[in-house]
Structure formats: structure tokens, C-alpha cells
Motif scaffolding. Structure first.
Motif, PDB file in Angstrom:
ATOM      1  N   THR A  89      28.448  55.840  28.970  1.00  0.00           N
ATOM      2  CA  THR A  89      29.666  56.553  30.030  1.00  0.00           C
ATOM      3  C   THR A  89      30.174  55.498  30.834  1.00  0.00           C
ATOM      4  O   THR A  89      30.389  56.236  31.929  1.00  0.00           O
ATOM      5  N   GLY A  90      29.660  54.157  30.409  1.00  0.00           N
ATOM      6  CA  GLY A  90      30.834  53.458  32.028  1.00  0.00           C
ATOM      7  C   GLY A  90      29.747  52.877  32.848  1.00  0.00           C
ATOM      8  O   GLY A  90      30.760  51.898  33.851  1.00  0.00           O
ATOM      9  N   GLY A  91      28.292  53.234  33.092  1.00  0.00           N
ATOM     10  CA  GLY A  91      27.644  52.822  33.701  1.00  0.00           C
ATOM     11  C   GLY A  91      26.543  52.202  33.707  1.00  0.00           C
ATOM     12  O   GLY A  91      26.088  51.690  32.800  1.00  0.00           O
ATOM     13  N   SER A  92      25.664  52.750  34.439  1.00  0.00           N
ATOM     14  CA  SER A  92      24.325  51.737  34.511  1.00  0.00           C
ATOM     15  C   SER A  92      23.254  52.429  34.217  1.00  0.00           C
ATOM     16  O   SER A  92      22.130  51.141  35.202  1.00  0.00           O
ATOM     17  N   GLY A  93      22.982  53.482  34.589  1.00  0.00           N
ATOM     18  CA  GLY A  93      22.186  54.331  35.495  1.00  0.00           C
ATOM     19  C   GLY A  93      20.891  54.373  34.210  1.00  0.00           C
ATOM     20  O   GLY A  93      21.232  54.385  33.291  1.00  0.00           O
ATOM     21  N   VAL A  94      20.757  55.121  35.167  1.00  0.00           N
ATOM     22  CA  VAL A  94      19.277  55.826  33.664  1.00  0.00           C
ATOM     23  C   VAL A  94      19.251  56.913  33.771  1.00  0.00           C
ATOM     24  O   VAL A  94      18.765  57.501  32.860  1.00  0.00           O
ATOM     25  N   GLY A  95      20.119  57.427  33.976  1.00  0.00           N
ATOM     26  CA  GLY A  95      19.791  59.117  34.495  1.00  0.00           C
ATOM     27  C   GLY A  95      19.823  59.737  34.949  1.00  0.00           C
ATOM     28  O   GLY A  95      20.741  59.431  36.362  1.00  0.00           O
TER      29      GLY A  95
END
Length: 317
Positions: free
Chosen positions: A14-20
């Protein structure tokens, strides 16, 4: 007293780099775990049950239901369509029986039924809107009305949710053209609304008559300011300014400026106030800044909890 915080954000799909969804202990800032999820850019909690809800911000929007597993990472229970595209906000009504989702992409608002276990049982109704609408926040008011900030239409849309789920007979509230209402909060008999497009915060009386409007920052920074989240806490109005990367502190009703301080990162998307601290989700600098509050004013020199692409902070006890 809040003990934990759940942090949502964008993920690679979704355009980011996070894990959730990441869970952190507030006192020590110890990382307790993370649960993979697609684009959980906003979170909400059930008022009585140990249940979390998260939007899945994508073209085919979703709503995820998670169990709060003590002090560990939340456990996925179910997922269903949000009823629209790119959902960016959700809210649970005080009774814990309805969940409203604001779908930014196509402007729809969807109300889902919540059963006794916290699961979503059915979609009550989807409210489409005209082209150019961008529903950005849904808030249940104390009057049995669901209020939705429509950034694209410069309106606060209203829906009846007590006894029936239907558009309000008086229609939406028309706000200043070009304002771009993004987030709102109620305090006493007044509503406060941030204008993402014009860089303002405005206060309205209980009949939605504008009392005052002010820019949330001044000088050259005001031209590039995109205010995001707003909260009213302990008699002060707080607004996050993206671009200037500050938090403005204003007096209630008059909106007189009291302070403006650095947010501890870049692009403050959201923040939460809990137990004498402000937790700021700085989307573009990879962290949640922890600002101590002294007499209600955030202090500079923030400690930062590292987490990728954070967009929402939800403290819970």
C-alpha cells in the motif's frame, strides 16, 4: 491509565514499508510484537470487548477484526470488504453495535453491524456520494448522528443511526469552500474541524454555525501546511501540521495560539494524548515521537519509537 499502544501504518503493498499492526508498552517503549496486515492505516477499539478494528487501505478496501491478546500482538479473527475503495478511517459507536467506515477513494460511507462477540455480521448500509467526494473521517455524535468529514466536497455529511440508518433529513453541513475538512472533534457544545486544503482549524457551535477560523501556523510555513489530526484534551486544542512538521496548541473557542512545537519527526499524520504524553505518528520519518506534556504543552527533544510508515497511534489500557 494507558499501558499499551497499537500502531498502524502503510505496508509495502500500500505504498509504505511497515509490517502491519505493532504493539508497544508505553512506559518502557518496549516492542511487544507485530501482526501482518495490509495497509492498516487507521485503528479503532471496541468500547467493551478486547477487539480491534483496522481498515485495509487499498483499491478493494477491507476491514480487519483482531483480538487483543493480552500484551502480545493482536490475533486476526476475520476480514470483510469495507464497502468502498481506500478506506482511511473507522469508528465504533458507543454501544459497540455499529462500525462506520469512511472510504476515501470513492467517497462512500459504510455502516456494519457488530455482534456480541465483536465480529462484523452484515453491512447495514452503504451511502454512495457524488464524484469528487472523499470521506476522510467518521464520528458518532452524542445526538445519534454519524458525522463524516468529506474533504473533497467541503461538507460534514450526516446520517441517522439510532433506530434507522439513513441520510439526515436536513442534509450535509456546508463548510467554507476550499477548506478540505479532514478531521474533527467535539468538546462540550462545539465542534472543531481541521481544513487540510486551506491550512485552518475552525470551531462551530452546536448548530454548525462557524464561530471562528484561524490558520494553524503562520509565516512562510503556512503556504505549505496540510493539517491532519486534531484533538481536544484537558481544555486545549491540538493540531498536527504536515509540512511545517509541528504541533499547534490553541485555546478552545477563541483558537488563540498558545504554542507551536516541533513534532519530533516528519509529516505528523496522527497523534494521541495519554498519561501526560503525546504520541505522534510521523509518517515519513519512520517513528512515533513521544513528547512529554508540561502544563499541556508538548516539550521538544522527543524520544522516538522506531516503526516504519506509522499513520495511527491507539493507546489502550
Amino acid at each position: 491509565m494507558a499501558e499499551l499502544a497499537y500502531i498502524g501504518g502503510y505496508t509495502p503493498d500500500t505504498g509504505g514499508s511497515g509490517v502491519g499492526i505493532t504493539v508497544v508498552e508505553l512506559g518502557s517503549l518496549a516492542r511487544l510484537g507485530a501482526t501482518p496486515a495490509s495497509g492498516p492505516s487507521f485503528l479503532a477499539a471496541h468500547p467493551r470487548l478486547p477487539i480491534l478494528y483496522a481498515v485495509g487501505e487499498g483499491e478493494r478496501g477491507t476491514v480487519g477484526v483482531f483480538a487483543r491478546a493480552g500484551r502480545g500482538a493482536p490475533v486476526p479473527l476475520a476480514q470483510r470488504p469495507s464497502g468502498g475503495s481506500f478506506p482511511c478511517h473507522l469508528a465504533v459507536d458507543p454501544s459497540g453495535t455499529l462500525l462506520a467506515v469512511a472510504n476515501y477513494g470513492d467517497g462512500t460511507v459504510t455502516v456494519h453491524r457488530i455482534d456480541g462477540s465483536g465480529l462484523l455480521t452484515c453491512e447495514v448500509r452503504t451511502f454512495p456520494y457524488r464524484a469528487g467526494a472523499h470521506a476522510h473521517q467518521a464520528v458518532f455524535g452524542p445526538d445519534g448522528v454519524l458525522y463524516v468529514a468529506d474533504l473533497g466536497a467541503d461538507e460534514i455529511r450526516r446520517y441517522l443511526v439510532e433506530g434507522q440508518v439513513a441520510p439526515h433529513p436536513e442534509g450535509p453541513v456546508r463548510l467554507a469552500p476550499g477548506m478540505g475538512p479532514r478531521h474533527m472533534a467535539r468538546s462540550g457544545d462545539h465542534w472543531y474541524v481541521t481544513g487540510e486544503s486551506d491550512g485552518t482549524v475552525r470551531v462551530y457551535d452546536d448548530g454548525w454555525r462557524e464561530v471562528r477560523a484561524v490558520a494553524t501556523t503562520s509565516g512562510a510555513a503556512a503556504r505549505g501546511n496540510r493539517p491532519s489530526h486534531l484533538e481536544v484534551s484537558d481544555g486545549l486544542v491540538y493540531v498536527a501540521n504536515r509540512g511545517p512538521d509541528t504541533i499547534s496548541v490553541l485555546s478552545p473557542l477563541t483558537l488563540d495560539p498558545i504554542a507551536e512545537v516541533a513534532c519530533g519527526g516528519v509529516w505528523p499524520r496522527h497523534f494521541a494524548v495519554a498519561d501526560g504524553r503525546m504520541y505522534v505518528a510521523n509518517q515519513r520519518s519512520g517513528g512515533v515521537a513521544v513528547l512529554e506534556l508540561k502544563d499541556g504543552i508538548p516539550r521538544p527533544g522527543a524520544e522516538v519509537f522506531a516503526v516504519d510508515t506509522p499513520t495511527c497511534v491507539l493507546p489502550l489500557s
